[in-house]
Design a protein around this motif. Structure first.
Motif, short mmCIF file in Angstrom:
data_model
loop_
_atom_site.label_atom_id
_atom_site.label_comp_id
_atom_site.label_asym_id
_atom_site.label_seq_id
_atom_site.Cartn_x
_atom_site.Cartn_y
_atom_site.Cartn_z
N VAL A 185 33.83 -2.67 47.83
CA VAL A 185 35.04 -1.96 48.65
C VAL A 185 35.10 -0.37 48.38
O VAL A 185 35.35 0.24 49.43
N VAL A 215 32.57 0.98 50.53
CA VAL A 215 32.88 0.91 52.20
C VAL A 215 34.04 2.10 52.35
O VAL A 215 33.98 2.66 53.17
N LEU A 216 35.09 2.32 51.45
CA LEU A 216 36.08 3.33 51.74
C LEU A 216 35.51 4.66 51.59
O LEU A 216 35.93 5.40 52.31
N VAL A 232 33.59 -3.91 59.76
CA VAL A 232 33.01 -4.68 58.58
C VAL A 232 32.99 -6.10 59.40
O VAL A 232 33.95 -6.91 59.80
N ARG A 241 41.15 -7.30 50.94
CA ARG A 241 41.58 -7.37 52.15
C ARG A 241 42.58 -6.25 52.49
O ARG A 241 42.57 -5.68 53.71
N LEU A 252 41.37 -2.82 52.76
CA LEU A 252 40.72 -2.41 53.88
C LEU A 252 41.83 -2.12 55.06
O LEU A 252 41.73 -1.19 55.89
N ARG A 290 43.51 1.12 54.99
CA ARG A 290 42.80 2.06 55.60
C ARG A 290 42.15 1.96 56.95
O ARG A 290 41.39 2.62 57.43
N ILE A 318 40.45 -0.21 58.32
CA ILE A 318 39.06 -0.45 58.69
C ILE A 318 39.05 -2.01 59.09
O ILE A 318 39.48 -2.97 58.14
N PHE A 330 37.89 -5.91 60.06
CA PHE A 330 37.03 -6.83 59.76
C PHE A 330 36.96 -8.09 60.21
O PHE A 330 37.95 -8.46 60.69
#
Lengths: 343, 343
Positions: free
Chosen positions: B112, B115-116, B123, B135, B138, B141, B143, B145
């Protein structure tokens, strides 16, 4: 190879002025941001290069990304390659960026623009040729690359990892000769690919050393896919004097040949011996399990990735070209020919 | 679901002061640079979130990257999935970042953090569970998924693309019943995976509707790999009253069962009918070609990728859970049982 940098430091503002852009734009290029037009990026990169901005390795602004480029992802062996790259990047804290250059034999300018924006640690190209201009663009930005199993002749100066294709072709054909076969077909891969040529030459050398004349009627050029194995296999097996054994250019073509044999009611290995090339996992799973030349794809991908990471660190290896050894894996698809093979 | 942002704009300097860092550090976090300590990044991200910095979609600073995470890359179907994702991202100008979360069933904190730092557009998780905390990170931010073919129960609020596993299990078993089989084995996948459970329930439902009692002696739980197909296949085929047909949980297990049958001298389909699940390319290539339930992996991956791109654009789809249909592909590994099957 690289143009000498000008021997003085320039400020970002000076470079921005000379490039005709704002200082924040130069900063964006330095930071590898995506929102800069390719032409602007190139102009700024060139100036940064001239003024020696990006000369010190280690100080170079890179992302913890490793680019992996396939010519095509269709092939069953892509997973073997990805696993090898994954093994090599895991401990380095790098992530894999995957792309496919399906349309042509190598990736084009739009791909390079993306790479330049991402500023990866390095690039591994699988069976893809980079044309000279693209190669120079990567070199100018200090982005190292390695070619895995090159399809063409990459040249001495290009770092590349391959396998001993010629030795593999020789070993496959010798195995069939040792079993007593004399009419041995070749269902090879595309002649434009170096690996196919080397395998075919190994086949020819083995025949030659056994005193058996090369018979072009027993030779076909496929495209490494299952369907060409089936179609060209049918041609070979329908010859008035069909081969008692066939060396297929890779495992997928060997399985196409299996299907051709089934269609014609020929049993493997009783009526036909088959040798593949690659040793994909599925070679063990088919019936009968396939005798094949193992190409260490995962280890090759690991080696290519480690090489590119070394190059990114400024480590210059002793040799830029590594070939890992093939080995013959004998399973159940090969046997001695029957005493009186059917004509 | 999200904490309301504070209703006033804050300057970078104010956020920096509150976070106890310098303004350039805040800027680095905003720009998704990698050289920020995870704890610092999190503190700054939280403040940016509170002050509403990152609220406007479209203005969000993202990279043209699509993260694709596999639980394991061993599986032969990874290539089918990658091709689907590649098809969907090609026209969007996105590149795929590939990772594997092999150790555990889902990716962890270090993944993570990566990814950040990369700030991808979205994703796609393949058979991987994200724990609640990851979760939420994400989500905080922005993002998006999507889970492809979830192994566990992802919950209603998690966007997911699957296939009609239950229907597939039902169709496979009905096909065998229609051929006249009555002693039908199940060589299923891991019970902790939703897809295995659904396939097994479909098998059970078909037997039930045909008035055939469920016999646990004919059922085994494998791990979706070839070797478990072979070993558990040997168990089933060595039963005093062996099944005349087996529904394997996936194609690889079906091929393991092929090998078990070969070892025991049983012919397919004369002595044993086999149905797989997935319809990998190799299902066509094995001998005999495998009857199997087609799971549209490439289309599923395309759908999941398009869904995540829509979510990144702020498009809210009507439903967050999509199941694409399976279909039975009948080839040569299934036939009517012999009149008097060997005991």
């Amino acid at each position: 190879m690289q143009e000498e940098p000008v021997d003085r430091a320039a400020t970002l503002a000076e470079i921005a002025q000379e490039a005709g852009v704002s200082a924040p734009t130069v900063s964006k290029v330095l930071n590898g941001r995506a929102d800069v037009a390719p032409a602007t990026r190139e102009r700024v990169e060139d100036l940064l290069h001239r003024y020696g901005y990006r000369r010190r390795r280690g100080n170079r602004q890179t992302s913890p990304l490793l680019e992996l480029v396939f010519h095509e992802l269709e092939s069953a062996w892509a997973v073997e390659v990805i696993r090898g790259v994954e093994n090599a990047v895991r401990d380095e804290g790098l992530s894999i960026v995957l792309s496919e250059s399906a349309e042509r034999h190598g990736p084009g300018q739009s791909w390079v623009d993306g790479v330049l924006a991402r500023r990866p640690t390095g690039v591994v190209l699988v069976l893809s040729d980079l044309d000279r201009s693209l190669r120079e663009q990567l070199a100018r930005r200090d982005i190292p690359f390695v070619v895995l199993d090159p399809a063409g002749d990459p040249g001495q100066e290009v770092p590349a990892v391959g396998t001993t294709n010629w030795d593999g072709g020789l070993a496959a054909t010798r195995h069939l000769l040792d079993l007593g076969h004399r009419r041995i077909g070749l269902l090879g891969g595309p002649a434009r690919m170096m690996c196919s040529r080397a395998r075919a030459d190994g086949y020819r050398a083995a025949l030659d050393m056994a005193g058996i004349p090369y018979d072009p009627r027993l030779v076909r050029e496929g495209d490494f896919h299952h369907e060409s194995g089936r179609l060209l296999g049918l041609e070979l097996l329908r010859l008035p004097e069909r081969p008692t054994a066939v060396f297929a250019g890779n495992d997928l073509q060997a399985l196409g040949l299996y299907e051709a044999a089934r269609e014609l009611g020929l049993r493997i290995p009783e009526d036909l011996s088959v040798v593949g090339f690659d040793d994909l996992p599925l070679a063990r799973w088919v019936g009968p399990p396939l005798t094949t030349v193992r190409q260490p794809l995962t280890e090759m991908a690991e080696t290519a990735t480690r090489l590119v990471i070394d190059l990114a660190r400024g480590v210059r290896p002793g040799t830029l070209r590594v070939d890992l050894a093939t080995s013959l894996v004998v399973r159940s698809s090969t046997a001695a020919p029957r005493a009186q093979p059917a004509a």
